[in-house]
Design an enzyme around this catalytic site. Structure first.
Site, PDB file in Angstrom:
ATOM      1  N   CYS A 258       7.432  -0.986  -6.084  1.00  0.00           N
ATOM      2  CA  CYS A 258       6.148  -0.407  -5.981  1.00  0.00           C
ATOM      3  C   CYS A 258       4.821  -0.900  -5.998  1.00  0.00           C
ATOM      4  O   CYS A 258       4.354  -0.642  -4.990  1.00  0.00           O
ATOM      5  CB  CYS A 258       6.191   0.764  -7.273  1.00  0.00           C
ATOM      6  SG  CYS A 258       8.479   1.306  -6.839  1.00  0.00           S
TER       7      CYS A 258
HETATM    8  C1  UGA Z   1       6.299   1.638 -11.429  1.00  0.00           C
HETATM    9  C2  UGA Z   1       5.226   2.823 -12.281  1.00  0.00           C
HETATM   10  O1  UGA Z   1       5.113   2.385 -13.644  1.00  0.00           O
HETATM   11  C3  UGA Z   1       6.221   4.611 -11.908  1.00  0.00           C
HETATM   12  O2  UGA Z   1       5.056   5.517 -13.140  1.00  0.00           O
HETATM   13  C4  UGA Z   1       5.862   4.305 -11.197  1.00  0.00           C
HETATM   14  O3  UGA Z   1       6.815   5.523 -10.207  1.00  0.00           O
HETATM   15  C5  UGA Z   1       7.413   2.956 -10.409  1.00  0.00           C
HETATM   16  O4  UGA Z   1       6.206   2.045 -10.106  1.00  0.00           O
HETATM   17  C6  UGA Z   1       7.033   3.543  -8.337  1.00  0.00           C
HETATM   18  O5  UGA Z   1       6.050   3.922  -7.595  1.00  0.00           O
HETATM   19  O6  UGA Z   1       8.456   3.630  -8.360  1.00  0.00           O
HETATM   20  P1  UGA Z   1       8.186   0.124 -12.304  1.00  0.00           P
HETATM   21  O7  UGA Z   1       8.316  -0.402 -10.702  1.00  0.00           O
HETATM   22  O8  UGA Z   1       9.772   0.672 -11.817  1.00  0.00           O
HETATM   23  O9  UGA Z   1       7.354   1.590 -12.310  1.00  0.00           O
HETATM   24  O10 UGA Z   1       7.630  -0.378 -13.472  1.00  0.00           O
HETATM   25  P2  UGA Z   1       6.775  -0.627 -14.474  1.00  0.00           P
HETATM   26  O11 UGA Z   1       7.049  -0.440 -15.869  1.00  0.00           O
HETATM   27  O12 UGA Z   1       5.469   0.094 -14.144  1.00  0.00           O
HETATM   28  O13 UGA Z   1       6.404  -1.720 -14.529  1.00  0.00           O
HETATM   29  C7  UGA Z   1       6.211  -3.018 -13.081  1.00  0.00           C
HETATM   30  C8  UGA Z   1       5.640  -4.395 -13.218  1.00  0.00           C
HETATM   31  O14 UGA Z   1       4.168  -4.879 -14.119  1.00  0.00           O
HETATM   32  C9  UGA Z   1       6.854  -5.058 -13.843  1.00  0.00           C
HETATM   33  O15 UGA Z   1       6.735  -6.305 -13.191  1.00  0.00           O
HETATM   34  C10 UGA Z   1       6.202  -5.669 -15.106  1.00  0.00           C
HETATM   35  O16 UGA Z   1       6.311  -6.666 -16.331  1.00  0.00           O
HETATM   36  C11 UGA Z   1       4.656  -5.151 -15.492  1.00  0.00           C
HETATM   37  N1  UGA Z   1       3.765  -4.898 -16.488  1.00  0.00           N
HETATM   38  C12 UGA Z   1       3.790  -3.488 -17.598  1.00  0.00           C
HETATM   39  C13 UGA Z   1       2.808  -5.654 -17.276  1.00  0.00           C
HETATM   40  O17 UGA Z   1       2.417  -7.382 -16.547  1.00  0.00           O
HETATM   41  N2  UGA Z   1       1.846  -5.493 -17.880  1.00  0.00           N
HETATM   42  C14 UGA Z   1       1.654  -4.529 -18.688  1.00  0.00           C
HETATM   43  O18 UGA Z   1       1.424  -4.331 -19.154  1.00  0.00           O
HETATM   44  C15 UGA Z   1       2.823  -3.261 -17.735  1.00  0.00           C
END
Ligand code: UGA
Length: 414
Positions: A258
């Site tokens: 995403c």
């Molecule tokens: C993300 C959004 O959080 C959702 O709200 C959205 O619905 C989704 O994309 C989408 O568009 O379908 P997702 O990609 O499943 O969700 O996962 P996240 O938990 O958001 O993490 C994304 C990435 O960011 C991961 O690689 C995670 O490790 C990283 N991340 C997250 C960080 O490096 N630091 C943080 O503080 C949080």
């Protein structure tokens, strides 16, 4: 209500199972027979906490069925959701081929008034300028809604049933009423707007979350040079309610299906309307470079050529088997270029990695990786890796802030 859902990926299957759990009668349509059979046998094609259990429950109650028969499912439904993928083209532009073909399938099978809902992430204007004209070819009456999804992989069911908000971009009061009925038993606040604004809400949300992460990484990279722990910094920053602590964890960068794709698609849309988005361009640049910082830290301690290097964590985050745009891929590619011998483990993503990299050493658990290598790189924060003793006597390069008892320990931003 009778609901049909086209596409059984993360969003489609989660929506189907969750709507069924609220008592709706759901048909999940897909074109891949094995997926349909798997779902009907109670097994989710994707790994997601709690999915198999909820799927088995709704199948048992006769509230959900997967099917190849789009015509029948659409004919019966009062509301049809489009939940197909919207991948990036090579230049970052959104590829709407699946959306167009799903809209065509609906159009060809429209038999009476229904609401057609776009749940896939699509750039502003798509619902009205691309999907609606295709549906109009049917000559039948329909309502249209853009209902972006905000679930996260790894907590998809919880987020779907209990997220922060439901956004409904509707074309009329009648469509709004039908959609309120779909979400009647959901606790979230409902925000009503038009379809194009709903599309932009989704992109703005993901882009802002990605911006927070790249910001945390940029601050974290400076913290590293100054001997400051960026997690302590963000703990202090996050106490300000205007800023909030969430999505300020520095590390190996964001991956997944995403954030990278959506930021690129929005950048492309900006260019199309003559607005190059400099801030978002930098968000991607910081993110692209972040995994390579782990390699630079590694090189401080060892020349990787010919050495056994361990990678713990291959999925883009914990709780999923998804490796799309995972930082681990950039790290593996770079280590292969440097002629290192890679030993890797992930609790869920091994099958996917095996297909991409048949020649790296995939081990059965974290201990086996550690036993075989000189240096361990932590790339995903799985709980399996959180035993500090695991790393005794080793050099550890940590991209996810897992505390260890390593002989030599280097955190990426701390
Ligand atoms: C993300 C959004 O959080 C959702 O709200 C959205 O619905 C989704 O994309 C989408 O568009 O379908 P997702 O990609 O499943 O969700 O996962 P996240 O938990 O958001 O993490 C994304 C990435 O960011 C991961 O690689 C995670 O490790 C990283 N991340 C997250 C960080 O490096 N630091 C943080 O503080 C949080």
């Amino acid at each position: 209500m009778k609901i049909a859902i086209i596409g059984t990926g993360y969003v489609g299957l989660t929506s189907g199972v969750c709507f069924a759990s609220k008592g709706h009668s759901v048909k999940c349509i897909d074109v891949i027979e094995e997926k349909v059979d798997l779902i009907n046998s109670g097994k989710s094609p994707i790994f997601e906490e709690g999915m198999d259990e909820l799927l088995t429950d709704v199948l048992g109650k006769g509230l959900l069925k997967a099917t190849l028969d789009a015509k029948n499912a659409i004919n019966e439904a009062e509301v049809v959701f489009l939940c197909v993928g919207t991948p990036s083209s090579d230049d970052g532009k959104i590829n709407l081929d699946y959306i167009k073909s799903a809209a065509k399938t609906i159009s060809e099978n429209l038999n009476n008034h229904k609401v057609i809902v776009v749940k896939s992430t699509v750039v502003p204007g798509t619902t009205i300028n691309v999907v609606k004209p295709i549906l109009e070819e049917s000559g039948k009456s329909f309502g249209i809604c853009m209902n972006p999804e905000f679930l996260k992989e790894g907590s998809a069911i919880k987020d779907f049933l209990n997220g922060d908000r439901i956004v409904l971009g509707v074309d009329s009061k009648n469509t709004e009423e039908i959609m309120r009925n779909v979400y009647t038993n959901f606790p979230q606040e409902i925000f009503i707007t038009n379809p194009t604004t709903a599309e932009m809400i989704k992109y703005a949300s993901n882009s802002l979350l990605a911006t927070k992460i790249s910001f945390a990484n940029e601050i974290g990279n400076v913290c590293k040079k100054l001997g400051i722990d960026s997690y302590d910094v963000m703990d202090g920053v996050g106490l300000d309610k205007r800023l909030s602590r969430s999505f300020l964890n520095s590390g190996a960068g964001f991956g997944g299906s995403c954030f990278p794709k959506d930021v690129k698609a929005l950048l492309h849309k900006g260019l199309e309307v003559g607005e190059p988005m400099t801030l978002l361009k930098s968000v991607l640049k910081v993110n692209d470079e972040q995994p390579l910082r782990l390699i630079e830290l590694l090189k401080k301690h060892i020349n990787p050529e010919g050495k056994n290097i361990g990678i713990l964590g291959l999925a883009f985050k914990k709780g999923t088997d998804d490796i799309r745009e995972a930082p681990s891929l950039i790290i593996i590619d770079e280590l292969l270029k440097l002629k290192a011998n890679i030993f890797a483990f992930d609790p869920k993503a091994m099958e996917h990695i095996k297909k991409l990299y048949p020649n790296i050493n995939l081990m059965n658990n974290a201990q086996e990786v550690v036993d075989n290598v000189d240096v361990v790189m932590i790339v995903t924060d799985w709980d399996d890796f959180k035993n500090p003793e695991l790393y005794s006597g080793k050099i550890v390069i940590d991209g996810r802030r897992i505390k260890t008892n390593a002989e030599v320990y280097e955190g990426i931003c701390w």
